[in-house]
Write a protein that holds these residues in place. Structure first.
Motif, PDB file in Angstrom:
ATOM      1  N   THR A 187     123.573  38.586  74.022  1.00 34.75           N
ATOM      2  CA  THR A 187     123.590  40.085  73.613  1.00 34.75           C
ATOM      3  C   THR A 187     125.075  40.263  73.032  1.00 34.75           C
ATOM      4  OG1 THR A 187     122.251  40.617  75.323  1.00 34.75           O
ATOM      5  CG2 THR A 187     123.489  42.389  74.453  1.00 34.75           C
ATOM      6  N   PHE A 188     126.113  39.786  73.756  1.00 34.81           N
ATOM      7  CA  PHE A 188     127.334  40.161  73.209  1.00 34.81           C
ATOM      8  C   PHE A 188     127.672  39.307  71.581  1.00 34.81           C
ATOM      9  CE2 PHE A 188     131.541  37.602  72.798  1.00 34.81           C
ATOM     10  CZ  PHE A 188     132.336  38.951  72.467  1.00 34.81           C
ATOM     11  N   PHE A 189     127.010  38.099  71.655  1.00 39.18           N
ATOM     12  CA  PHE A 189     127.299  37.540  70.234  1.00 39.18           C
ATOM     13  C   PHE A 189     126.166  38.135  69.208  1.00 39.18           C
ATOM     14  CE2 PHE A 189     129.136  33.819  72.643  1.00 39.18           C
ATOM     15  CZ  PHE A 189     130.274  33.771  71.959  1.00 39.18           C
ATOM     16  N   ALA A 190     125.143  38.800  69.656  1.00 44.66           N
ATOM     17  CA  ALA A 190     124.328  39.377  68.669  1.00 44.66           C
ATOM     18  C   ALA A 190     125.239  40.695  68.074  1.00 44.66           C
ATOM     19  CB  ALA A 190     123.099  40.003  69.468  1.00 44.66           C
ATOM     20  N   TYR A 191     125.809  41.382  68.848  1.00 42.21           N
ATOM     21  CA  TYR A 191     126.763  42.430  68.512  1.00 42.21           C
ATOM     22  C   TYR A 191     127.781  41.856  67.533  1.00 42.21           C
ATOM     23  CZ  TYR A 191     130.546  45.644  69.198  1.00 42.21           C
ATOM     24  OH  TYR A 191     131.517  46.509  68.805  1.00 42.21           O
TER      25      TYR A 191
END
Length: 234
Positions: A187-191
């Motif tokens: 989720t963090f890297f998608a951001y």
């Protein structure tokens, strides 16, 4: 240097008398037709200037450019399989370089990510779990650029983690803990991808298939019946 722009007659064309052949952006030859020689010559001169034949910015090749081309040709000659075109390689490098130069550190990205999650109305429990999981990545890799984290470097980091609980200190992470870490970090890297700080998400998508270890980890504990319940049941 051979002139890549040529002018010729087109006796078989029903309306045009001259044709200009020139290289297109994709490297393939293109043709443009004209009703008179004057217009054909003017167009050819314009293309030559764009290509640098008449001394514009691409008219000469610098020594390092010539050396790079020679190195590429040597690489192609020694490659065991057909490599991609030089144009594709340069485009890919340019895109990656642009991403890297526009990237930020994991720590800076994490701080902005948490602010965004809070602004989006994340619950206290959800924010706490992200702080615990993604925060661990920010602590270990905080000084590195987001764009430098690959699937391999992320996997190495995850595999090296050990439990921090007092009763499990030093033990390998359980499967459920690993899955939760990967989910939060993805989720963090998608951001980060959305913000243009990296070109790809280094955390693989979770597969639905579960191993025997997952089934055991997620198995519900055996329920114990009280004597009164057993008497009622009998």
């Amino acid at each position: 240097m051979k002139d890549p722009v040529t002018i010729g007659d087109t006796p078989s064309h029903p309306k045009c008398s001259h044709r200009v052949l020139y290289p297109g952006e994709d490297g393939r030859r293109k043709a443009k037709f004209f009703t008179n020689e004057t217009a054909a010559i003017a167009f050819a001169e314009k293309i030559r200037k764009e290509l640098g034949i008449n001394g514009t910015k691409f008219g000469t090749m610098e020594e390092d450019e010539r050396g790079a081309l020679a190195a590429w040709r040597a690489f192609v000659a020694s490659a065991s399989s057909a490599p991609p075109s030089l144009q594709d390689v340069v485009k890919e490098f340019a895109a990656n370089w642009k991403t890297r130069t526009g990237s930020v550190t994991i720590k800076d990205a994490y701080d902005k990510f948490m602010i965004q999650q809070e602004a989006d109305g994340g619950s206290v429990r959800h924010l706490a779990s992200l702080k615990s999981r993604v925060g661990r990545l920010a602590t270990d890799k905080g000084g590195e650029l987001v764009a430098t984290i690959t699937a391999a470097t992320f996997a190495d980091w995850l595999n090296a983690l050990r439990a921090t609980r007092a009763d499990k200190t030093g033990e390998k992470l359980g499967l459920v803990t690993r899955d939760n870490l990967k989910k939060s970090c993805r989720t963090f890297f998608a951001y980060c991808v959305e913000r243009g700080w990296t070109s790809a998400n280094p955390v693989p998508i979770q597969k639905k298939k579960r191993t025997r270890g997952h089934r055991i980890a997620n198995r519900k504990p055996v329920e114990i019946m009280l004597p009164a319940d057993v008497e009622k049941f009998l």
